[in-house]
Each structure stands twice: as structure tokens, then as C-alpha cells.
Write a protein that holds these residues in place. Structure first.
Motif, PDB file in Angstrom:
ATOM      1  N   GLU A  82       0.841  -1.197   0.000  1.00 12.19           N
ATOM      2  CA  GLU A  82       0.000   0.000   0.000  1.00 12.19           C
ATOM      3  C   GLU A  82       0.882   1.255   0.000  1.00 12.19           C
ATOM      4  O   GLU A  82       0.796   2.136   0.867  1.00 12.19           O
ATOM      5  CB  GLU A  82      -0.959  -0.013   1.201  1.00 12.19           C
ATOM      6  N   LEU A  83       1.764   1.326  -0.989  1.00 11.74           N
ATOM      7  CA  LEU A  83       2.730   2.419  -1.043  1.00 11.74           C
ATOM      8  C   LEU A  83       2.098   3.760  -1.377  1.00 11.74           C
ATOM      9  O   LEU A  83       2.720   4.802  -1.156  1.00 11.74           O
ATOM     10  CB  LEU A  83       3.835   2.090  -2.052  1.00 11.74           C
ATOM     11  N   ASN A  84       0.880   3.758  -1.901  1.00 10.28           N
ATOM     12  CA  ASN A  84       0.216   5.042  -2.130  1.00 10.28           C
ATOM     13  C   ASN A  84       0.128   5.851  -0.838  1.00 10.28           C
ATOM     14  O   ASN A  84       0.186   7.085  -0.861  1.00 10.28           O
ATOM     15  CB  ASN A  84      -1.201   4.833  -2.677  1.00 10.28           C
ATOM     16  N   ALA A  85      -0.017   5.152   0.289  1.00 12.06           N
ATOM     17  CA  ALA A  85      -0.216   5.831   1.566  1.00 12.06           C
ATOM     18  C   ALA A  85       1.074   6.389   2.151  1.00 12.06           C
ATOM     19  O   ALA A  85       1.032   7.230   3.054  1.00 12.06           O
ATOM     20  CB  ALA A  85      -0.858   4.880   2.564  1.00 12.06           C
ATOM     21  N   SER A  86       2.221   5.948   1.648  1.00 11.44           N
ATOM     22  CA  SER A  86       3.484   6.331   2.289  1.00 11.44           C
ATOM     23  C   SER A  86       4.538   6.821   1.300  1.00 11.44           C
ATOM     24  O   SER A  86       5.720   6.829   1.619  1.00 11.44           O
ATOM     25  CB  SER A  86       4.047   5.144   3.077  1.00 11.44           C
ATOM     26  N   SER A  87       4.103   7.230   0.119  1.00 15.05           N
ATOM     27  CA  SER A  87       5.078   7.644  -0.893  1.00 15.05           C
ATOM     28  C   SER A  87       4.665   8.931  -1.574  1.00 15.05           C
ATOM     29  O   SER A  87       3.504   9.340  -1.537  1.00 15.05           O
ATOM     30  CB  SER A  87       5.251   6.551  -1.959  1.00 15.05           C
ATOM     31  N   ILE A  88       5.653   9.569  -2.186  1.00 14.50           N
ATOM     32  CA  ILE A  88       5.421  10.672  -3.112  1.00 14.50           C
ATOM     33  C   ILE A  88       5.722  10.146  -4.508  1.00 14.50           C
ATOM     34  O   ILE A  88       6.731   9.468  -4.726  1.00 14.50           O
ATOM     35  CB  ILE A  88       6.308  11.875  -2.781  1.00 14.50           C
ATOM     36  N   GLY A  89       4.840  10.429  -5.450  1.00 11.96           N
ATOM     37  CA  GLY A  89       5.020   9.976  -6.823  1.00 11.96           C
ATOM     38  C   GLY A  89       5.379  11.116  -7.753  1.00 11.96           C
ATOM     39  O   GLY A  89       4.802  12.204  -7.655  1.00 11.96           O
ATOM     40  N   ILE A  90       6.334  10.856  -8.621  1.00 14.46           N
ATOM     41  CA  ILE A  90       6.734  11.822  -9.649  1.00 14.46           C
ATOM     42  C   ILE A  90       6.535  11.185 -11.018  1.00 14.46           C
ATOM     43  O   ILE A  90       7.107  10.136 -11.311  1.00 14.46           O
ATOM     44  CB  ILE A  90       8.205  12.247  -9.505  1.00 14.46           C
ATOM     45  N   GLU A  91       5.713  11.801 -11.826  1.00 12.20           N
ATOM     46  CA  GLU A  91       5.532  11.385 -13.220  1.00 12.20           C
ATOM     47  C   GLU A  91       6.391  12.278 -14.114  1.00 12.20           C
ATOM     48  O   GLU A  91       6.306  13.505 -14.046  1.00 12.20           O
ATOM     49  CB  GLU A  91       4.070  11.509 -13.641  1.00 12.20           C
ATOM     50  N   ASN A  92       7.218  11.647 -14.921  1.00 11.46           N
ATOM     51  CA  ASN A  92       8.043  12.364 -15.889  1.00 11.46           C
ATOM     52  C   ASN A  92       7.423  12.227 -17.276  1.00 11.46           C
ATOM     53  O   ASN A  92       7.113  11.111 -17.706  1.00 11.46           O
ATOM     54  CB  ASN A  92       9.461  11.787 -15.896  1.00 11.46           C
ATOM     55  N   VAL A  93       7.216  13.348 -17.945  1.00 11.18           N
ATOM     56  CA  VAL A  93       6.636  13.302 -19.286  1.00 11.18           C
ATOM     57  C   VAL A  93       7.637  12.617 -20.221  1.00 11.18           C
ATOM     58  O   VAL A  93       8.708  13.158 -20.506  1.00 11.18           O
ATOM     59  CB  VAL A  93       6.281  14.707 -19.795  1.00 11.18           C
ATOM     60  N   ASN A  94       7.302  11.419 -20.629  1.00  4.95           N
ATOM     61  CA  ASN A  94       8.191  10.600 -21.447  1.00  4.95           C
ATOM     62  C   ASN A  94       7.332   9.496 -22.058  1.00  4.95           C
ATOM     63  O   ASN A  94       6.485   8.922 -21.375  1.00  4.95           O
ATOM     64  CB  ASN A  94       9.311  10.004 -20.587  1.00  4.95           C
ATOM     65  N   LEU A  95       7.546   9.202 -23.338  1.00  7.23           N
ATOM     66  CA  LEU A  95       6.719   8.235 -24.040  1.00  7.23           C
ATOM     67  C   LEU A  95       7.106   6.785 -23.761  1.00  7.23           C
ATOM     68  O   LEU A  95       6.389   5.869 -24.152  1.00  7.23           O
ATOM     69  CB  LEU A  95       6.765   8.497 -25.543  1.00  7.23           C
ATOM     70  N   GLY A  96       8.262   6.573 -23.112  1.00  4.53           N
ATOM     71  CA  GLY A  96       8.697   5.199 -22.867  1.00  4.53           C
ATOM     72  C   GLY A  96       9.135   4.527 -24.142  1.00  4.53           C
ATOM     73  O   GLY A  96       9.868   5.097 -24.963  1.00  4.53           O
ATOM     74  N   PRO A  97       8.710   3.285 -24.415  1.00  4.20           N
ATOM     75  CA  PRO A  97       9.078   2.610 -25.665  1.00  4.20           C
ATOM     76  C   PRO A  97       8.465   3.329 -26.873  1.00  4.20           C
ATOM     77  O   PRO A  97       7.273   3.632 -26.880  1.00  4.20           O
ATOM     78  CB  PRO A  97       8.479   1.212 -25.497  1.00  4.20           C
ATOM     79  N   ILE A  98       9.283   3.612 -27.857  1.00  2.92           N
ATOM     80  CA  ILE A  98       8.798   4.343 -29.038  1.00  2.92           C
ATOM     81  C   ILE A  98       9.032   3.546 -30.318  1.00  2.92           C
ATOM     82  O   ILE A  98       9.084   4.108 -31.415  1.00  2.92           O
ATOM     83  CB  ILE A  98       9.472   5.732 -29.147  1.00  2.92           C
TER      84      ILE A  98
END
Length: 278
Positions: free
Chosen positions: A110-126
Motif C-alpha cells: 500500500e505504497l500510495n499511503a506512504s510515498s510521493i510519486g513523480i511522473e516524468n513526461v516521457n513516451l517510454g518505448p517508441i
């Protein structure tokens, strides 16, 4: 009326005597904050890195919608104001964001309760090149902004190096972000996250061919001790391969085929020596 007068009188008295009131009016009661417990720390224990797989505009649209959320978005081309890059904060750090999903790290779930999330704008596999995935790189300006943001977060919340992780580290059976081009080494050099010492890796290799097969169970056990949710049955099945691949994308991105090899074993032991067993 009496209460309003009392609060106003307190504010006036503090103004005249240059004091600072420790009382917070919360509508139906007053909270006095003058006493502080020593035995307390941040409830934030992990920092989790992601990529969005979509462009900036669409990322903001999706991550402010009804299904998923995240604390921060780092654009691939951050605008600069007053000489500093701008990142988007979508959720206050003291609030839960829904970015980690079903996940596990160092025995915590249940890491949503104890973490900070960072989304990086990136397409991943292209696409593919030579039968292998081709990945979108992370631009220098984005890496700079990410380093500034991450360094601030780990300092304020005292997040240890082994708890700065990728989505693929905490959910290797279903996620591959932030991918093998994510700048883990640059983050480490800036004081964020873990990285093995090259001399220690070489010492544990002890002259072995880096690609030589290694014991599956031994590598499973090392990665479990480090934090991964992995079986320790000695079987190199699809689930174990995905865990090995996640580890390799993080610490040996030149080859993340998911094999148990001597270099992966040496890197894992070097990390344990540096962060877990000392």
C-alpha cells in the motif's frame, strides 16, 4: 461574540508585545501548538519515479481526472521562470495520490499511503530497433528539474537512498517505467537514491565474465533482501525474470534481459554491502 473578542484580544496583545500565538482557531475549538513531540517523523517513506507514456497536455488531463493521480509532473521541456524550472504539483504532499497501485518494497505494501510519486513526461518505448525496444530519452532540462525536485523531497522527508525507486521496482510484474534510460546515476551523483560502487562490483565479480550464468536462488535472495518482492525458489520463471529485468533496468541498463548473470549478482552484493549490511 465573547469568543471573537477573546481571539481579537489575543492577537492585539501579541501584536503589542511582539509575541506569536500558538493557538489555531479551527472553528469549534482552539488547538494550542506550543508543545512539540520529539518522537515524530514524516509519514512519507518512499519516492517513486514514473513515466507518463503520453505528452504533457494529455498527462495533465489524465492525472487530474478521476482514475489516477500523482504528486508531481516534470515536463520534458520545463518552462523557466526567474531562472528556475517549473514543475506541476497536482496533489499536496500530505495527501495520498493514486500512482503506485498494487506494489511492494522492503516488505511494505500500500505504497500510495506512504510515498510521493513523480511522473516524468516521457513516451517510454517508441518502437523497436534490431529486435529490441527503442526508448525515448530524458532531455537534460527535464533531468535538471527532476534532480532539483527530488533532492528537495528526500531532504525534507529524510528518505533513504534505497527507498528512491521506480514503478518497475515496486511492481515488476506489471510495470516497466521509468525504463532503462531513466537517469538513476545522475540522481545518485546529485545525492538522490542508491548506486553501487564500481570498485565493489569489480571485487565481487572477482574476474568472472560479467555475462557468465550465476545462481538463480542466490540472486533472488539478494534482491529480496534489498527490497524486491521475489520468490527464493531458485526457479528462473517469467515472474523472476521480470524482477531481474527491473533490477537491471535500474542498475545495469545496458542489458536488462532478466537473466541471472555474474554482473547482476555482483551489483546486488555491492548494494547490500553499501546500504543494507553496513
Amino acid at each position: 461574540m465573547k469568543r471573537a473578542f477573546t481571539v481579537a484580544a489575543t492577537i492585539l496583545a501579541c501584536t503589542l508585545t511582539a509575541c506569536t500565538t500558538t493557538q489555531i482557531d479551527r472553528g469549534t475549538y482552539l488547538a494550542d501548538t506550543q508543545h512539540h513531540a520529539k518522537n515524530a517523523d514524516s509519514r512519507i517513506r518512499f519516492l517513486v519515479m514514473h513515466y507518463t507514456e503520453i505528452d504533457e497536455a494529455r498527462s495533465i488531463e489524465v492525472l487530474t481526472g478521476d482514475q489516477v493521480s500523482v504528486h508531481y509532473i516534470v515536463p520534458d521541456a520545463p518552462r523557466v521562470e526567474h531562472g528556475e524550472p517549473v514543475v506541476y504539483q497536482l496533489v499536496p504532499e500530505d495527501k495520498r495520490a493514486w500512482h503506485a497501485g498494487v506494489s511492494s518494497w522492503q516488505g511494505a505494501t500500500e505504497l500510495n499511503a506512504s510515498s510521493i510519486g513523480i511522473e516524468n513526461v516521457n513516451l517510454g518505448p517508441i518502437g523497436e530497433q534490431g529486435g529490441e525496444k527503442k526508448w525515448q530519452p530524458y532531455p537534460p532540462a527535464q533531468i535538471d528539474a527532476l534532480i532539483r525536485l527530488s533532492r528537495d523531497i528526500v531532504a525534507r522527508h529524510h528518505i533513504p537512498p534505497t527507498r528512491v525507486v521506480g514503478h518497475s521496482d515496486i511492481a515488476p510484474q506489471r510495470k516497466i517505467d521509468p525504463g532503462p534510460l531513466f537517469p538513476w546515476r545522475a540522481l545518485y551523483d546529485a545525492g538522490v537514491g542508491a548506486w553501487p560502487d564500481a570498485d565493489a562490483v569489480a571485487a565481487h565479480l572477482a574476474g568472472r565474465d560479467p555475462n557468465a550464468p550465476s545462481d538463480v536462488r542466490a540472486l533472488q535472495e539478494k534482491l529480496k533482501r534489498y527490497g524486491y518482492d521475489v520468490a527464493t525458489d531458485g526457479v528462473l520463471d517469467d515472474k523472476t525474470r521480470r524482477v531481474f529485468s527491473a533490477f537491471q533496468m535500474h542498475f545495469r541498463p545496458s542489458n536488462y534481459a532478466g537473466d541471472a548473470d555474474a554482473e547482476s549478482d555482483a551489483i546486488a552484493q555491492a548494494l547490500l554491502d553499501k546500504y543494507i549490511d553496513n
